[in-house]
Design an enzyme around this catalytic site. Structure first.
Site, PDB file in Angstrom:
ATOM      1  N   GLU A   1     -50.038  81.487   8.170  1.00 52.06           N
ATOM      2  CA  GLU A   1     -49.948  83.032   7.947  1.00 52.06           C
ATOM      3  C   GLU A   1     -49.822  83.752   9.250  1.00 52.06           C
ATOM      4  O   GLU A   1     -50.367  83.775   9.960  1.00 52.06           O
ATOM      5  CB  GLU A   1     -51.327  83.250   7.193  1.00 52.06           C
TER       6      GLU A   1
ATOM      7  N   CYS B   1     -52.085  92.200   9.504  1.00 52.32           N
ATOM      8  CA  CYS B   1     -50.634  91.743   9.413  1.00 52.32           C
ATOM      9  C   CYS B   1     -49.904  92.279   8.134  1.00 52.32           C
ATOM     10  O   CYS B   1     -48.643  92.208   7.879  1.00 52.32           O
ATOM     11  CB  CYS B   1     -50.886  90.108   8.969  1.00 52.32           C
TER      12      CYS B   1
END
Length: 505
Positions: free
Chosen positions: A262, A296
Site C-alpha cells: 500500500e 494516502c
C-alpha cells in the site's frame, strides 16, 4: 521557550500515563526518540531491537504458527473478539496516544480506533466464511475443489499516518486466517505500537492463546529490512512510500515470498457542471485538509469544469479561511501539525516549484507559529495550475490542493489517470451518465461518486493500482492474501480415469 519545554514535558508525562492505563510498561530508554509533532518535543526515548532480537522474534512467530494454524478459525476469532473488547474499553486512551504521536485531531484519532474495532468485527464474522469452491469434475466419481490454508508468518510494516488502523487491518484478518504476525511500526509512532501490542498480548492471555502469535520489533529501516529478507516471513504487508515499495518488492520476490503493498497516492476529484457545489465543497475540504493532508487518500488534485472553476475556487478559499489550525488536543481545531520539519520543507519546496511552473497560490501554505520552533503547523494551500505539470504528478505528503480545469469529461478522466499512482479518485456530479463513465474510466483502486477520496469503510477492500502497489487490505476478499490455496481432487470411485481423456497403458 520555557513555556514550550514545560508543555513538552507535560505531553511526555501524559504519554507515560496513557501507556500505564493501557497496561504497557514504560520502555527502557534508548536511541529511538518517540516525538510528538504537537510541540516537537520528545515523549520517550526507547531502545531499538538488535538484529539478534529481530531474528528471535521471527523465530518465535514461526514456532507459534505451527500450533496456531491447527486451531479452528472460529476459535481463533475468540482472540480477535477479546482484542475488540479491549479496544472498546480503551478507545479514548489509545486515541489520545495517537493524537500525541501522529498529531491527529481527536475526532480522527477516535475514528481510527473505531476502524480497528470495526475490522475486528469483520474478521470475527470472516472466521466462519473462509470459503473454498467446489467445481464439477470431468471424471466420473471424482470431486474437484479448492481449500484455503494458513499461510505462515505475516510481517507488517506500517506508516506513521495511520499508526494503529493499518496494523489492525492486517493483524485481525491474519490471526483469523491462522497466521502469526511480526509488526515493525514506523519509528515515528513507537508508543502506539507498544500499546496495541500490549492489548493483543493481554487478549491472548485472557483467551488462553499463545501470546507469541504476535511479535513487535522496534527500530529504523534496518529492522524492517530484516523482516523483508527473512525466508520465514511468508507475506510482507508494507505501507509507505513508492520508493520504499520499490525496494521491498524485488527483495521479497527474490526469495519467492509474497508482498502486499500500500504505497503512494496522488488522488484527484473531478467536479462536473451538474455537481452539488455545497456537497462538493464539504467533501473536498475534508479530503484535502484532514489529517493535515497526510493521508494516502488525501485529495491532492482538483479537476474542475471550466464553467464552474472560478466559483468553486472562491468557495474553497472561503472555507479554507475558516479552518482552525493548531493543537489537536484543543476543542474546535480541525487541522493539526505536520509530522516533522522534513514534511514542512517538502511542502515549501513544492509550493515554490508550483509558482515557478506558472501556478497561482490562492491561499495557504504559510507556517502558523503556535507551539514552538520544533512544531510545524501550516495552513492548507490551494493552488491553481495552468496544466498538470511534473510537479503536480508527484505526491507531496502535505495539505496542497492543485486546481486544474477541463472542458470534456474524457479530458478530466485522462487527467485523473495521468499520474503514476492509482489509489483513490472521485467525481462530484448529478449526471448518472457522467458518474458511470467515470467509474468505468478511473484506473484507481478506489473510485467514488459524490464523496471525497478519503474515508474508506472497512467492508470494501482498500488499495490501489500502478505505483500504489496493487495490494488490497481490510474488507471484501482481501483475506485471500493471508492464506494459501490448494486445489484438491478426491476420487471416490473404483476407477482411475485421467483428465483430458488421456489413456495411459
Amino acid at each position: 521557550m520555557t513555556q514550550t519545554v514545560n508543555f513538552s514535558e507535560q505531553l511526555s508525562l501524559r504519554a507515560r500515563a496513557l501507556l500505564h492505563s493501557l497496561g504497557a510498561e514504560v520502555p527502557e530508554p534508548g536511541p529511538l526518540l518517540a516525538r510528538t509533532p504537537i510541540s516537537g518535543g520528545v515523549l520517550l526515548p526507547l531502545a531499538v531491537d538488535a538484529p539478534a532480537e529481530v531474528d528471535a522474534a521471527i523465530g518465535r512467530a514461526a514456532t507459534a504458527f505451527e500450533s496456531w494454524r491447527a486451531v479452528p478459525a472460529p476459535v481463533r476469532a475468540g482472540l480477535v473478539r477479546r482484542l475488540a473488547q479491549l479496544l472498546v474499553a480503551h478507545q479514548d486512551e489509545l486515541a489520545e496516544l495517537v493524537t500525541l504521536e501522529a498529531g491527529k485531531i481527536g475526532a480522527e484519532a477516535l475514528g481510527e480506533v473505531q476502524e480497528m474495532i470495526d475490522v475486528c468485527e469483520f474478521a470475527i464474522g470472516l472466521s466462519r466464511q473462509l470459503y473454498g469452491a467446489t467445481m464439477p469434475s470431468e471424471r466420473p466419481g471424482h470431486r474437484l475443489m479448492e481449500t484455503w490454508h494458513p499461510l505462515g508468518v505475516v510481517g507488517v510494516i506500517s506508516a506513521f499516518n495511520f499508526p494503529v488502523a493499518v496494523w489492525a487491518w492486517n493483524t485481525a484478518i491474519a490471526l483469523v486466517c491462522g497466521d502469526t504476525v511480526v509488526w515493525k511500526p514506523s519509528e515515528t509512532t513507537p508508543l502506539t505500537a507498544l500499546a496495541c501490542h500490549t492489548l493483543l498480548r493481554r487478549a491472548a492471555v485472557d483467551m488462553g492463546a499463545d501470546p507469541a502469535v504476535h511479535q513487535l520489533i522496534q527500530g529504523d529501516a534496518t529492522v524492517g529490512s530484516a523482516l523483508v529478507d527473512d525466508g520465514r516471513v511468508a507475506l510482507v504487508s508494507a505501507t509507505g512510500s513508492v520508493r520504499m515499495g520499490a525496494t521491498v518488492a524485488p527483495r521479497v520476490a527474490a526469495r519467492f515470498g509474497r508482498c502486499l503493498l500500500e504505497l503512494g497516492g496522488n488522488n484527484a476529484a473531478i467536479v462536473a457542471p451538474s455537481a452539488d457545489l455545497d456537497l462538493a465543497v464539504r467533501g473536498i475540504v475534508f479530503a484535502a485538509a484532514g489529517t493535515a493532508g497526510q493521508r494516502c487518500t488525501s485529495l491532492r488534485r482538483l479537476i474542475a469544469h471550466r464553467s464552474i472553476a472560478d466559483q468553486l475556487v472562491e468557495r474553497l478559499a472561503a472555507a479554507y479561511g475558516q479552518l482552525s489550525v493548531g493543537n489537536p488536543l484543543d476543542d474546535g481545531v480541525l487541522v493539526g501539525p505536520l509530522i516533522n520539519e522534513r514534511a514542512f520543507a517538502a511542502m515549501q519546496k513544492a509550493l515554490a516549484g508550483s509558482v515557478a511552473e506558472g501556478g497561482d497560490i490562492i491561499c495557504g501554505g504559510e507556517r502558523v507559529e503556535t507551539l514552538g520552533p520544533d512544531a510545524y503547523y501550516v495552513r492548507p494551500a490551494l493552488v491553481r495550475m495552468p496544466a498538470q505539470t511534473e510537479l503536480v504528478r508527484e505526491e507531496t505528503f502535505a495539505p496542497i490542493l492543485y486546481v486544474l480545469t477541463y472542458d470534456e469529461l474524457d479530458e478530466a478522466i485522462a487527467l485523473n489517470n495521468g499520474v503514476t499512482q492509482g489509489l483513490s479518485s472521485s467525481i462530484f456530479t448529478l449526471d448518472q451518465r457522467e458518474a458511470e463513465q467515470f467509474l468505468a474510466g478511473s484506473d484507481c483502486g478506489i473510485a467514488n461518486v459524490n464523496i471525497g477520496t478519503s474515508g474508506a469503510e472497512i467492508g470494501g477492500a482498500f488499495g490501489g493500482e500502478k505505483n500504489t502497489g496493487g495490494g488490497r487490505e481490510s474488507g471484501s476478499d482481501s483475506w485471500k492474501a493471508y492464506m494459501r490455496r490448494a486445489t484438491n481432487t478426491v476420487n471416490y470411485s473404483t476407477e482411475l480415469p485421467l483428465a483430458q481423456g488421456i489413456h495411459f497403458g
